[in-house]
Design a protein around this motif. Structure first.
Motif, PDB file in Angstrom:
ATOM      1  N   PRO A   1       0.657  -1.220  -0.037  1.00 19.82           N
ATOM      2  CA  PRO A   1      -0.069  -0.019   0.021  1.00 19.82           C
ATOM      3  C   PRO A   1       0.643   1.236  -0.009  1.00 19.82           C
ATOM      4  CG  PRO A   1      -0.158  -1.113   2.076  1.00 19.82           C
ATOM      5  CD  PRO A   1       0.609  -2.226   1.082  1.00 19.82           C
ATOM      6  N   MET A   2       2.065   1.125   0.690  1.00 19.87           N
ATOM      7  CA  MET A   2       2.833   2.359   0.593  1.00 19.87           C
ATOM      8  C   MET A   2       3.253   2.785  -0.840  1.00 19.87           C
ATOM      9  SD  MET A   2       3.379   4.451   3.350  1.00 19.87           S
ATOM     10  CE  MET A   2       5.080   5.103   3.287  1.00 19.87           C
ATOM     11  N   ASN A   3       3.740   1.825  -1.630  1.00 16.68           N
ATOM     12  CA  ASN A   3       4.187   1.934  -2.806  1.00 16.68           C
ATOM     13  C   ASN A   3       2.907   2.332  -3.822  1.00 16.68           C
ATOM     14  OD1 ASN A   3       6.906   1.777  -2.970  1.00 16.68           O
ATOM     15  ND2 ASN A   3       6.878  -0.498  -2.477  1.00 16.68           N
ATOM     16  N   PHE A   4       2.086   1.826  -3.433  1.00 19.61           N
ATOM     17  CA  PHE A   4       0.808   2.069  -4.362  1.00 19.61           C
ATOM     18  C   PHE A   4      -0.289   3.308  -4.067  1.00 19.61           C
ATOM     19  CE2 PHE A   4       0.316  -2.423  -6.072  1.00 19.61           C
ATOM     20  CZ  PHE A   4       0.938  -2.006  -7.353  1.00 19.61           C
TER      21      PHE A   4
ATOM     22  N   LEU B   1      14.632   5.124 -16.962  1.00 20.57           N
ATOM     23  CA  LEU B   1      14.349   5.077 -15.457  1.00 20.57           C
ATOM     24  C   LEU B   1      13.409   4.058 -15.106  1.00 20.57           C
ATOM     25  CD1 LEU B   1      15.339   5.914 -12.731  1.00 20.57           C
ATOM     26  CD2 LEU B   1      13.626   7.699 -12.898  1.00 20.57           C
ATOM     27  N   LEU B   2      12.110   4.153 -15.748  1.00 15.65           N
ATOM     28  CA  LEU B   2      10.955   3.366 -15.301  1.00 15.65           C
ATOM     29  C   LEU B   2      11.222   2.095 -15.726  1.00 15.65           C
ATOM     30  CD1 LEU B   2       7.799   5.619 -16.437  1.00 15.65           C
ATOM     31  CD2 LEU B   2       9.306   5.567 -14.117  1.00 15.65           C
TER      32      LEU B   2
ATOM     33  N   LEU C   1       5.216  -2.190  -8.567  1.00 18.46           N
ATOM     34  CA  LEU C   1       5.496  -1.679  -7.137  1.00 18.46           C
ATOM     35  C   LEU C   1       6.630  -0.938  -7.053  1.00 18.46           C
ATOM     36  CD1 LEU C   1       4.714  -5.078  -5.407  1.00 18.46           C
ATOM     37  CD2 LEU C   1       3.647  -2.865  -4.940  1.00 18.46           C
ATOM     38  N   LEU C   2       7.729  -0.835  -8.143  1.00 13.41           N
ATOM     39  CA  LEU C   2       8.924   0.005  -7.825  1.00 13.41           C
ATOM     40  C   LEU C   2       8.749   1.246  -8.871  1.00 13.41           C
ATOM     41  CD1 LEU C   2      11.387   0.634  -6.558  1.00 13.41           C
ATOM     42  CD2 LEU C   2      12.608  -0.937  -8.064  1.00 13.41           C
TER      43      LEU C   2
ATOM     44  N   TYR D   1       8.454   6.977 -10.427  1.00 12.95           N
ATOM     45  CA  TYR D   1       7.773   8.139 -11.224  1.00 12.95           C
ATOM     46  C   TYR D   1       7.487   9.036 -10.343  1.00 12.95           C
ATOM     47  CZ  TYR D   1       4.607  11.072 -13.828  1.00 12.95           C
ATOM     48  OH  TYR D   1       3.986  12.112 -14.497  1.00 12.95           O
ATOM     49  N   ALA D   2       6.659   8.592  -9.072  1.00 13.18           N
ATOM     50  CA  ALA D   2       6.215   9.900  -8.399  1.00 13.18           C
ATOM     51  C   ALA D   2       7.676  10.720  -7.765  1.00 13.18           C
ATOM     52  CB  ALA D   2       5.660   9.358  -7.122  1.00 13.18           C
ATOM     53  N   LEU D   3       8.601  10.109  -7.258  1.00 15.98           N
ATOM     54  CA  LEU D   3      10.059  10.862  -6.876  1.00 15.98           C
ATOM     55  C   LEU D   3      10.265  11.641  -8.189  1.00 15.98           C
ATOM     56  CD1 LEU D   3      11.856  11.302  -4.877  1.00 15.98           C
ATOM     57  CD2 LEU D   3      13.262   9.430  -5.884  1.00 15.98           C
ATOM     58  N   VAL D   4      10.266  11.244  -9.364  1.00 18.71           N
ATOM     59  CA  VAL D   4      10.897  12.216 -10.273  1.00 18.71           C
ATOM     60  C   VAL D   4       9.981  13.401 -10.642  1.00 18.71           C
ATOM     61  CG1 VAL D   4      11.438  12.227 -12.664  1.00 18.71           C
ATOM     62  CG2 VAL D   4      12.347  10.434 -11.506  1.00 18.71           C
ATOM     63  N   ALA D   5       8.623  13.006 -10.857  1.00 18.01           N
ATOM     64  CA  ALA D   5       7.765  14.013 -10.973  1.00 18.01           C
ATOM     65  C   ALA D   5       7.655  15.024  -9.889  1.00 18.01           C
ATOM     66  CB  ALA D   5       6.151  13.314 -11.226  1.00 18.01           C
ATOM     67  N   MET D   6       8.103  14.809  -8.887  1.00 23.27           N
ATOM     68  CA  MET D   6       7.917  15.700  -7.591  1.00 23.27           C
ATOM     69  C   MET D   6       9.151  16.876  -7.737  1.00 23.27           C
ATOM     70  SD  MET D   6       8.281  13.352  -3.933  1.00 23.27           S
ATOM     71  CE  MET D   6       8.972  14.830  -3.266  1.00 23.27           C
TER      72      MET D   6
END
Length: 269
Positions: free
Chosen positions: A123-126, A210-211, A252-253, A258-263
């Motif tokens: 759940p933390m990853n999703f 990267l993805l 899951l990764l 993506y979320a980290l890069v999009a930040m």
């Protein structure tokens, strides 16, 4: 009439595409509900991989409750709430361990640790899906799917030299390169079509690469976990694929990557 494993994989993939499609169409509470139920089922499967399973019974039910609480906390936009939920999960698992140890001093803290790892792993990853728009979610799911599919076919056709045979005997360099190339190309085409016009071409290519690396690492991690537990599949719920975790291990990764890069660099409006 017996259906071949390959056809089972295709049929299962089509069925699995229906729920995400509905969630994307309606979003809101539908997305939250679909994601929560999917995380609960995958989390139960993860816990069931560890033996003896009976020791995980209490943690499986607790994991389901904390999955809904954790994902719900993330919808508030306040980081204090998810932190509080994780701390509560830590102390709840600790209490269960204390009760068991009081009854039997040979009881291990291992299953409490597995319970906490499962909450972070799934759940933390999703949870990032809850704060993304449709175009981002489609990109992430597509990148993981293209990576897996291209790697499968490239590996089947040309794969001879293996990458990490002790971890995943079937993963080859040809499959890895095929998946990387297809993902970089697919993300670039998708980004150039639907993404922000000011994003340079090379950035889409870099994002795709990267993805794909994230997808492959997620796949290898789940493979290593299964081999360490001496099991072939995480479950048997999906014909031709094994378990839910077998199907989404790369996702899951890819999702947090993506979320980290999009930040730091937006790609969509």
């Amino acid at each position: 009439m017996e259906i071949s494993p390959h056809k089972q994989r295709i049929a299962t993939s089509i069925v699995l595409a229906v729920l995400p499609a509905l969630a994307l169409i309606f979003q809101g509470w539908v997305l939250f509900t679909v994601l929560s139920l999917f995380c609960v089922l995958t989390l139960w499967e993860f816990y069931s991989m560890f033996r003896p399973v009976r020791h995980m019974t209490a943690f499986k039910s607790l994991g389901a409750a904390f999955t809904f609480l954790l994902l719900g906390a993330f919808t508030t936009g306040d980081v204090r709430y998810p932190s509080a939920i994780l701390l509560a999960a830590f102390w709840a698992s600790g209490f269960i361990f204390l009760v068991r140890y009081n009854r039997d001093t040979s009881a291990s803290y291992r299953h409490a640790a597995i319970f906490l790892v499962g909450l972070i792993y799934i759940p933390m990853n999703f949870h990032f899906f809850l704060s993304m728009d449709r175009m981002e979610i489609l990109l992430i799911i597509g990148a993981a799917a293209v990576s897996d599919t291209a790697a499968f076919y490239a590996g089947s056709l040309w794969g001879k030299r293996k990458i990490w045979p002790r971890i995943s005997p079937k993963k080859s360099w040809a499959g890895s390169i095929g998946g990387f190339t297809a993902c970089a190309l697919g993300v670039t085409v998708y980004g150039e079509t639907f993404g922000l016009p000011e994003v340079a071409l090379w950035k889409w290519i870099l994002l795709g690469g990267l993805l794909n690396v994230a997808a492959q690492m997620g796949d290898f991690l789940e493979s290593a976990i299964k081999r360490s537990l001496d099991i072939k599949d995480s479950g048997s719920i999906l014909p031709g694929h094994g378990g839910l975790l077998d199907r989404v291990d790369s996702l899951l990764l890819v999702t947090p990557a993506y979320a980290l890069v999009a930040m730091f660099h937006p790609f969509f409006r």
